[in-house]
Motif scaffolding. Structure first.
Motif, mmCIF file in Angstrom:
data_model
loop_
_atom_site.group_PDB
_atom_site.id
_atom_site.type_symbol
_atom_site.label_atom_id
_atom_site.label_comp_id
_atom_site.label_asym_id
_atom_site.label_seq_id
_atom_site.Cartn_x
_atom_site.Cartn_y
_atom_site.Cartn_z
ATOM 1 N N ILE A 114 50.551 -29.540 -71.798
ATOM 2 C CA ILE A 114 49.648 -29.846 -70.692
ATOM 3 C C ILE A 114 49.005 -28.577 -70.142
ATOM 4 O O ILE A 114 49.661 -27.539 -69.996
ATOM 5 C CB ILE A 114 50.414 -30.607 -69.573
ATOM 6 N N ASP A 115 47.710 -28.674 -69.873
ATOM 7 C CA ASP A 115 46.979 -27.542 -69.316
ATOM 8 C C ASP A 115 47.213 -27.466 -67.808
ATOM 9 O O ASP A 115 47.367 -28.508 -67.140
ATOM 10 C CB ASP A 115 45.484 -27.714 -69.624
ATOM 11 N N TYR A 116 47.247 -26.257 -67.263
ATOM 12 C CA TYR A 116 47.490 -26.107 -65.829
ATOM 13 C C TYR A 116 46.276 -26.541 -65.012
ATOM 14 O O TYR A 116 46.388 -27.302 -64.049
ATOM 15 C CB TYR A 116 47.839 -24.648 -65.494
ATOM 16 N N THR A 174 60.564 -36.710 -62.238
ATOM 17 C CA THR A 174 61.237 -37.700 -61.394
ATOM 18 C C THR A 174 61.720 -38.899 -62.190
ATOM 19 O O THR A 174 62.625 -39.615 -61.744
ATOM 20 C CB THR A 174 60.294 -38.194 -60.275
ATOM 21 N N PHE A 175 61.130 -39.132 -63.382
ATOM 22 C CA PHE A 175 61.569 -40.289 -64.188
ATOM 23 C C PHE A 175 61.914 -39.926 -65.627
ATOM 24 O O PHE A 175 62.469 -40.731 -66.354
ATOM 25 C CB PHE A 175 60.486 -41.393 -64.197
ATOM 26 N N ASN A 176 61.599 -38.719 -66.066
ATOM 27 C CA ASN A 176 61.911 -38.297 -67.436
ATOM 28 C C ASN A 176 62.328 -36.836 -67.415
ATOM 29 O O ASN A 176 61.489 -35.940 -67.273
ATOM 30 C CB ASN A 176 60.700 -38.497 -68.350
ATOM 31 N N THR A 177 63.618 -36.599 -67.518
ATOM 32 C CA THR A 177 64.132 -35.226 -67.445
ATOM 33 C C THR A 177 64.334 -34.589 -68.815
ATOM 34 O O THR A 177 64.676 -33.418 -68.903
ATOM 35 C CB THR A 177 65.487 -35.219 -66.707
ATOM 36 N N LYS A 178 64.134 -35.377 -69.877
ATOM 37 C CA LYS A 178 64.483 -34.880 -71.213
ATOM 38 C C LYS A 178 63.294 -34.396 -72.035
ATOM 39 O O LYS A 178 63.450 -33.548 -72.909
ATOM 40 C CB LYS A 178 65.225 -35.970 -71.987
ATOM 41 N N ILE A 179 62.099 -34.955 -71.842
ATOM 42 C CA ILE A 179 60.968 -34.614 -72.691
ATOM 43 C C ILE A 179 60.636 -33.123 -72.589
ATOM 44 O O ILE A 179 60.477 -32.588 -71.491
ATOM 45 C CB ILE A 179 59.729 -35.471 -72.335
ATOM 46 N N PRO A 180 60.548 -32.409 -73.713
ATOM 47 C CA PRO A 180 60.155 -30.996 -73.670
ATOM 48 C C PRO A 180 58.696 -30.869 -73.225
ATOM 49 O O PRO A 180 57.838 -31.643 -73.662
ATOM 50 C CB PRO A 180 60.330 -30.530 -75.117
ATOM 51 N N ILE A 181 58.404 -29.896 -72.336
ATOM 52 C CA ILE A 181 57.046 -29.707 -71.818
ATOM 53 C C ILE A 181 56.629 -28.255 -71.980
ATOM 54 O O ILE A 181 57.359 -27.333 -71.603
ATOM 55 C CB ILE A 181 56.951 -30.115 -70.336
ATOM 56 N N ILE A 182 55.436 -28.064 -72.546
ATOM 57 C CA ILE A 182 54.826 -26.736 -72.672
ATOM 58 C C ILE A 182 53.606 -26.707 -71.756
ATOM 59 O O ILE A 182 52.754 -27.604 -71.821
ATOM 60 C CB ILE A 182 54.388 -26.443 -74.117
ATOM 61 N N LEU A 183 53.519 -25.701 -70.892
ATOM 62 C CA LEU A 183 52.354 -25.519 -70.030
ATOM 63 C C LEU A 183 51.465 -24.445 -70.641
ATOM 64 O O LEU A 183 51.932 -23.350 -70.955
ATOM 65 C CB LEU A 183 52.789 -25.105 -68.625
ATOM 66 N N SER A 184 50.190 -24.780 -70.811
ATOM 67 C CA SER A 184 49.232 -23.771 -71.272
ATOM 68 C C SER A 184 48.342 -23.390 -70.097
ATOM 69 O O SER A 184 47.904 -24.268 -69.334
ATOM 70 C CB SER A 184 48.390 -24.320 -72.426
#
Length: 549
Positions: free
Chosen positions: A483-485, A501-511
């Protein structure tokens, strides 16, 4: 008055459904054909949904069962295109149905899951219903109609549930029967092997005495031609008996000879050269050799002999005309396919297969095909290694050899040899990984999506934080989010905060292209797994993704 009629009509509908279910369960008691059961149930689903056409597509096989209402004026869907679309959409369908275990009614909205089936089926709307085997989506039912009221979808789900149970039950019985037969055959071969090995050991001791006696006789016997000829005859027969004993001992306790690292590409190239030069031109030789085959440890001479012997057997079964298909590929045995290969330990293998369209082998002979000295050939046709020797060689390589055959249709042998674990083996398969890519800069987003897809990732593209939340909460199970900032209405950090708040497991990359942002914010507070600054190098992004999924 109308309400009373509606109640009677509703009750009639329930009675019809119950009657059909009883009929189906009676069918299941006596019928073991997946095809017949599937077609009967699809027919009933079409009736209850007022549809003219229905299909059952297996996602892991090129198998399609269909029903079309007699007299239908609508052009029948192209089965090849339908199978192709089902396979290409399987990743998204699996992810969607893992979250939503209910049918999808697809209309004219191109953004809907399953919309790609609309042009393929040339239908205004359709219903996609899941079939789960062992908690895994393995097939889908596709019903075509102009519209689908909710009660029709409920009826369809009821019958697809019965169909799923029926197919799962038949497949389980088939797997158990096949496993039982294989275990019985393995036990029989082990018993025969121990007996043969014990006899061969005693016989070897006798031969040692014969060889010693012949040597002594040569020294003591008169130098006469007739005596020497008799001694030569005894020695030659003893040598042949010695080779026979070695075969028996290798079957009783198979042990591989000199082991070395084998490149299957070199082995296969040499084998194909011999076959194309020596086999009759009337026999069509088809080869399918995958690229990047994994290496394995073993004896190249022995494996070459086994494969050549299987090809020779196929040639002799053709009686001068037909085709032989030689296929080599990598295969991984895991939870998704272990039922198909119950005697193999999960892991990576090289799979060699030799198939023909020759005379085939009867079920009776198939049960003893690996027995010592058993053969379906005439005496003058016999050549190459016996299959019992091939069996011993493959077992010595910790592999497995399988055979399938049908009289008049041909035979197929499959050889599995454990691959040497390496980087190639450990490389993950990205074909089932879905990445959600959120960026309002469309050119950059589309470029990154194309690069990810070229590395076998499936990509869902969105342009705002609201779309990200919609996908994650309503539509599909995603493996990773990029996801872009800096996005309109809701920035990337605010979106991530809501996701956690509803999904604590999905890996997230911030660009992000903001250099100061890394100093102002502690990204751990937002549950971010990684940050990749813009402009980013694709290799950096790819390596980050691999570490996370």
């Amino acid at each position: 008055m109308n309400n009373k009629k509606d109640d009677i009509s509703s009750q009639d509908g329930i009675n019809n459904v119950n009657s059909d279910l009883l009929e189906i369960f009676d069918l299941l008691k006596n019928e073991k054909s997946i095809k017949l059961i599937s077609e009967d149930l699809i027919k009933k689903i079409c009736r209850y949904t007022s549809s003219e056409e229905g299909h059952l597509v297996f996602l892991d096989e090129d198998v399609l069962f269909s029903y079309v209402v007699p007299g239908s004026e609508k052009p029948v869907t192209n089965s090849d295109l339908l199978i192709q679309e089902a396979h290409s959409s399987s990743v998204f369908l699996r992810k969607w149905f893992e979250v939503n275990k209910e049918p999808i009614i697809v209309g004219n909205n191109p953004m809907e899951v399953g919309y790609n089936f609309i042009p393929v089926c040339n239908s205004k709307s359709l219903l996609l219903a899941p079939l789960f085997f062992n908690n895994r989506l393995s097939a889908i039912v596709i019903i075509l109609s102009d519209s689908f009221p909710k009660e029709q979808a409920a009826n369809a789900m009821l019958f697809t549930g019965v169909l799923s149970f029926a197919i799962s039950n038949i497949k389980t019985q088939e797997t158990n029967t096949a496993l039982e037969n294989k275990l019985l055959q393995t036990q029989k071969l082990e018993t025969v092997g121990k007996l043969a090995g014990g006899i061969a050991h005693d016989f070897s001791n006798l031969l040692s005495s014969i060889f010693g006696s012949v040597n002594l006789l040569r020294k003591k016997a008169p130098d006469r031609e007739d005596i020497i000829r008799l001694l030569d005859n005894i020695e030659n027969c003893s040598v042949r008996a010695k080779d026979l004993t070695k075969s028996l001992m290798s079957f009783g306790k198979p042990t591989a000879k000199r082991r070395a690292l084998i490149d299957p590409n070199i082995l296969v190239t040499e084998l194909i050269k011999v076959i194309t030069q020596t086999f009759p031109k009337q026999i069509e030789f088809v080869q399918e050799i995958d690229e990047n085959l994994n290496n394995f440890l073993g004896n190249d001479t022995e494996i070459y002999q086994v494969l050549l012997n299987l090809c020779i057997n196929a040639k002799e079964a053709l009686e001068g005309k037909g085709f032989i298909k030689f296929k080599v590929c990598n295969i991984t045995i895991n939870d998704s396919n272990i039922n198909e290969y119950p005697l193999l330990i999960p892991g990576n293998y090289i799979k060699f297969s030799v198939s023909d369209n020759g005379s085939g082998i009867s079920e009776e002979n198939l049960q003893k095909i690996f027995d010592p000295y058993f053969s379906t050939k005439q005496k003058e046709q016999t050549s190459g290694l016996g299959l019992y020797v091939s069996y011993g060689i493959i077992k010595a390589h910790k592999g497995q050899i399988e055979v399938k055959s049908e009289l008049g249709k041909g035979t197929s042998f499959e050889v599995f040899i454990p691959a040497l674990e390496s980087e190639i083996v450990e490389k993950s398969d990205n074909s089932y990984k879905i990445i959600l890519l959120a960026d309002d800069e469309y050119m950059l987003r589309d470029l990154l999506a194309e690069l990810l897809e070229s590395n076998n990732y499936a990509v869902i593209k969105v342009g705002s934080g609201a779309e990200v939340l919609k996908v994650l909460t309503e539509e599909i199970l995603v493996d990773l989010l990029i996801i872009d900032y800096n996005m309109p209405e809701m920035d990337g950090l605010e979106c991530v905060k809501r996701i956690r708040t509803f999904n604590t497991k999905i890996p997230i990359i911030l660009s992000t292209g903001s250099i100061s942002l890394t100093d102002e914010v502690d990204f751990r507070d937002y549950g971010l797994n990684s940050i990749v600054p813009k402009p980013y190098e694709f290799e950096t992004m790819l390596n980050t993704i691999k570490k996370l999924i």
